[in-house]
Scaffold this motif. Structure first.
Motif, PDB file in Angstrom:
ATOM      1  N   PRO A 314       0.824  -1.208   0.000  1.00 47.70           N
ATOM      2  CA  PRO A 314       0.000   0.000   0.000  1.00 47.70           C
ATOM      3  C   PRO A 314       0.855   1.255   0.000  1.00 47.70           C
ATOM      4  CG  PRO A 314      -0.859  -1.605   1.559  1.00 47.70           C
ATOM      5  CD  PRO A 314       0.433  -2.152   1.057  1.00 47.70           C
ATOM      6  N   SER A 315       0.530   2.191  -0.893  1.00 45.27           N
ATOM      7  CA  SER A 315       1.325   3.405  -1.037  1.00 45.27           C
ATOM      8  C   SER A 315       1.188   4.296   0.202  1.00 45.27           C
ATOM      9  CB  SER A 315       0.890   4.181  -2.283  1.00 45.27           C
ATOM     10  OG  SER A 315      -0.479   4.517  -2.183  1.00 45.27           O
ATOM     11  N   ARG A 316       2.242   5.044   0.462  1.00 47.65           N
ATOM     12  CA  ARG A 316       2.252   5.956   1.589  1.00 47.65           C
ATOM     13  C   ARG A 316       1.652   7.288   1.176  1.00 47.65           C
ATOM     14  NH1 ARG A 316       3.601   4.387   6.619  1.00 47.65           N
ATOM     15  NH2 ARG A 316       5.131   6.018   7.013  1.00 47.65           N
ATOM     16  N   ARG A 317       0.923   7.909   2.092  1.00 48.77           N
ATOM     17  CA  ARG A 317       0.417   9.244   1.825  1.00 48.77           C
ATOM     18  C   ARG A 317       1.567  10.240   1.857  1.00 48.77           C
ATOM     19  NH1 ARG A 317      -2.976   8.052   6.077  1.00 48.77           N
ATOM     20  NH2 ARG A 317      -2.151   9.880   7.172  1.00 48.77           N
ATOM     21  N   LEU A 318       1.326  11.408   1.290  1.00 50.56           N
ATOM     22  CA  LEU A 318       2.381  12.408   1.204  1.00 50.56           C
ATOM     23  C   LEU A 318       2.837  12.845   2.587  1.00 50.56           C
ATOM     24  CD1 LEU A 318       4.110  14.198  -0.599  1.00 50.56           C
ATOM     25  CD2 LEU A 318       2.287  15.896  -0.543  1.00 50.56           C
ATOM     26  N   ASP A 319       1.914  13.010   3.529  1.00 48.33           N
ATOM     27  CA  ASP A 319       2.315  13.431   4.867  1.00 48.33           C
ATOM     28  C   ASP A 319       3.118  12.337   5.571  1.00 48.33           C
ATOM     29  OD1 ASP A 319       0.125  11.756   4.977  1.00 48.33           O
ATOM     30  OD2 ASP A 319      -0.703  12.678   6.785  1.00 48.33           O
ATOM     31  N   GLN A 320       2.800  11.055   5.268  1.00 50.50           N
ATOM     32  CA  GLN A 320       3.574   9.968   5.862  1.00 50.50           C
ATOM     33  C   GLN A 320       4.995   9.946   5.309  1.00 50.50           C
ATOM     34  OE1 GLN A 320       0.876   6.787   4.744  1.00 50.50           O
ATOM     35  NE2 GLN A 320       0.156   6.563   6.850  1.00 50.50           N
ATOM     36  N   MET A 321       5.121  10.159   3.994  1.00 53.71           N
ATOM     37  CA  MET A 321       6.454  10.179   3.395  1.00 53.71           C
ATOM     38  C   MET A 321       7.248  11.377   3.893  1.00 53.71           C
ATOM     39  SD  MET A 321       6.026   8.761  -0.489  1.00 53.71           S
ATOM     40  CE  MET A 321       4.782   9.935  -0.996  1.00 53.71           C
ATOM     41  N   PHE A 322       6.556  12.483   4.132  1.00 52.25           N
ATOM     42  CA  PHE A 322       7.222  13.670   4.666  1.00 52.25           C
ATOM     43  C   PHE A 322       7.779  13.373   6.053  1.00 52.25           C
ATOM     44  CE2 PHE A 322       7.350  17.829   6.716  1.00 52.25           C
ATOM     45  CZ  PHE A 322       8.011  18.588   5.758  1.00 52.25           C
TER      46      PHE A 322
END
Length: 434
Positions: A314-322
């Motif tokens: 499952p892909s990570r959300r942008l805030d999670q990757m941040f």
């Protein structure tokens, strides 16, 4: 577009560099479907006619004839360079780009820096000049080397000083591979300390990479792939698996570690290799992230890690990757950001490059999501890899402490909270001009 030259020194430098060229070719082949020599290719490759003795160059816009890497390969042993010349990438290099010896530096910084540096000075300068003459607008030199070996640390830093002497106006970005605590070379801590002094003096920007951090990331990715969930098997053509990476023979244990460093270089150069409205020149990295000339050691991190293995999770959300970009688990050097000071940071992907400047201050509450900062990057497609370059005050001390643990080196004096104590012999912050 501008052009850059990659200088690979020593066994480690040439192995990482070889993997970088392999990944760059695959990336361009995926985008360039028409087989045209475009500006993106011209940034790191030359297009020449191999049927002519002078290797006549072809200009941007024509068909791809024969690609040559804008690179200089230096090693005082022939092993790795010979492997490259016998592998799939052998046509990308010619004799004008290669400099080798047979005896090696014996894991001795002084032999590489003083002995070979003096003996091969003119040849090194000649090859650097020829590589620069092939560029219409030379923007940057990328130096790749290790800090523990004699050739990488000694001759690598000698090449760096020659670059400053011959091309003082061209940006010099160095990727340095630091030894781990389990390194079996007894002289590696001393080689690293001697080389760090040269990096502080002659580099514009240093991207330190620690072997132990690479080992931890490889273990994390392998654990992710063995979770037993559907789609979590590492694909053969993924970035974490070398596919020999331009070399011949069986895959070696450190190939996956070299691939991570090559991906670091691939991401940091994407804005220079491809056009985009938000892209930036490579020299802007040093311009925006280095507050004083001596404080140019950046802390690189990669997120998400599963894109290296091309694992379907499952892909990570942008805030999670941040958030991941500012965590120590994703950094390529073990420097805990919660116990350091952020001076500046940059978040980059292959789709955009944005600068985010943070106010210096302690990180008491985890990631710097609430820190005062500039404009944040726009959302990108899921699964895209991000590169985060941080300037942590105290990163140099972290490097020195790691080396101190390995070789029982003399500890540095206690660092004052106001930063007035000199780092690695550099000037005191209180003496620097406003």
């Amino acid at each position: 577009m501008t052009q850059s030259v990659v200088v690979q020194v020593g066994q480690c430098g040439n192995q990482v560099g070889c993997r970088f060229w392999d990944l760059a070719l695959r990336e361009h082949a995926h985008v360039n479907k028409k087989g045209l020599y475009d500006e993106a290719l011209s940034s790191f490759f030359r297009n020449v006619d191999s049927s002519k003795c002078d290797g006549e160059a072809h200009f941007v816009g024509g068909r791809i004839q024969h690609l040559k890497a804008r690179a200089v390969l230096v090693d005082m042993e022939e092993g790795v360079v010979n492997e490259i010349l016998q592998g799939p990438l052998r046509e990308m290099f010619d004799s004008t780009q290669l400099l080798t010896d047979v005896s090696g530096s014996g894991n001795n910084w002084a032999v590489g820096h003083m002995t070979y540096g003096s003996a091969y000075r003119e040849q090194i300068v000649d090859k650097l000049r020829k590589a620069a003459e092939h560029c219409d607008c030379l923007q940057c030199f990328f130096l790749i080397h290790s800090m523990g070996g004699g050739t990488g640390s000694g001759l690598g830093t000698k090449v760096l000083s020659l670059l400053e002497e011959e091309f003082p106006e061209v940006c010099r970005i160095v990727t340095s591979i630091y030894p781990s605590a389990e390194d079996d070379v007894v002289t590696s801590p001393y080689n690293s300390i001697l080389a760090m002094r040269e990096l502080t003096e002659h580099a514009d920007c240093v991207l330190p990479v620690e072997n132990q951090s690479l080992v931890d990331i490889v273990k994390k990715i392998k654990h992710m792939s063995h979770s037993g969930k559907p789609g979590t098997v590492i694909r053969r053509e993924s970035a974490i698996i070398s596919g020999q990476g331009g070399l011949i023979g069986a895959e070696k244990p450190f190939d996956a570690m070299n691939n991570i460093v090559a991906n670091l270089l691939l991401n940091i150069t994407s804005s220079a290799r491809f056009e985009g409205s938000l892209n930036m020149d490579l020299n802007e990295i040093a311009m925006n992230l280095v507050p004083f000339p001596g404080l140019h050691y950046l802390v690189p991190s990669l997120t998400p890690l599963y894109t290296l293995a091309d694992v379907s999770v499952p892909s990570r959300r942008l805030d999670q990757m941040f958030s991941d970009a500012f965590s120590k688990e994703h950094q390529l050097i073990r420097a805990d950001p919660k116990h350091s000071l952020y001076l500046a940071c940059a978040l980059m992907t292959e789709a955009f490059a944005a600068i985010c400047v943070l106010e210096p201050g302690r990180l008491e509450d985890g990631p710097v999501l609430g820190a005062s900062c500039g404009p944040l990057p726009l959302p990108v497609s899921p699964g895209q890899q991000h590169l985060c370059e941080n300037h942590l005050h105290g990163a140099e001390r972290t490097l020195h402490q790691a080396l101190q643990e390995e070789g029982s080196l003399t500890p540095l004096p206690a660092c004052r909270r106001d930063g007035a104590e000199p780092l690695l012999g550099g000037p005191q912050l209180s003496q620097l001009p406003d």
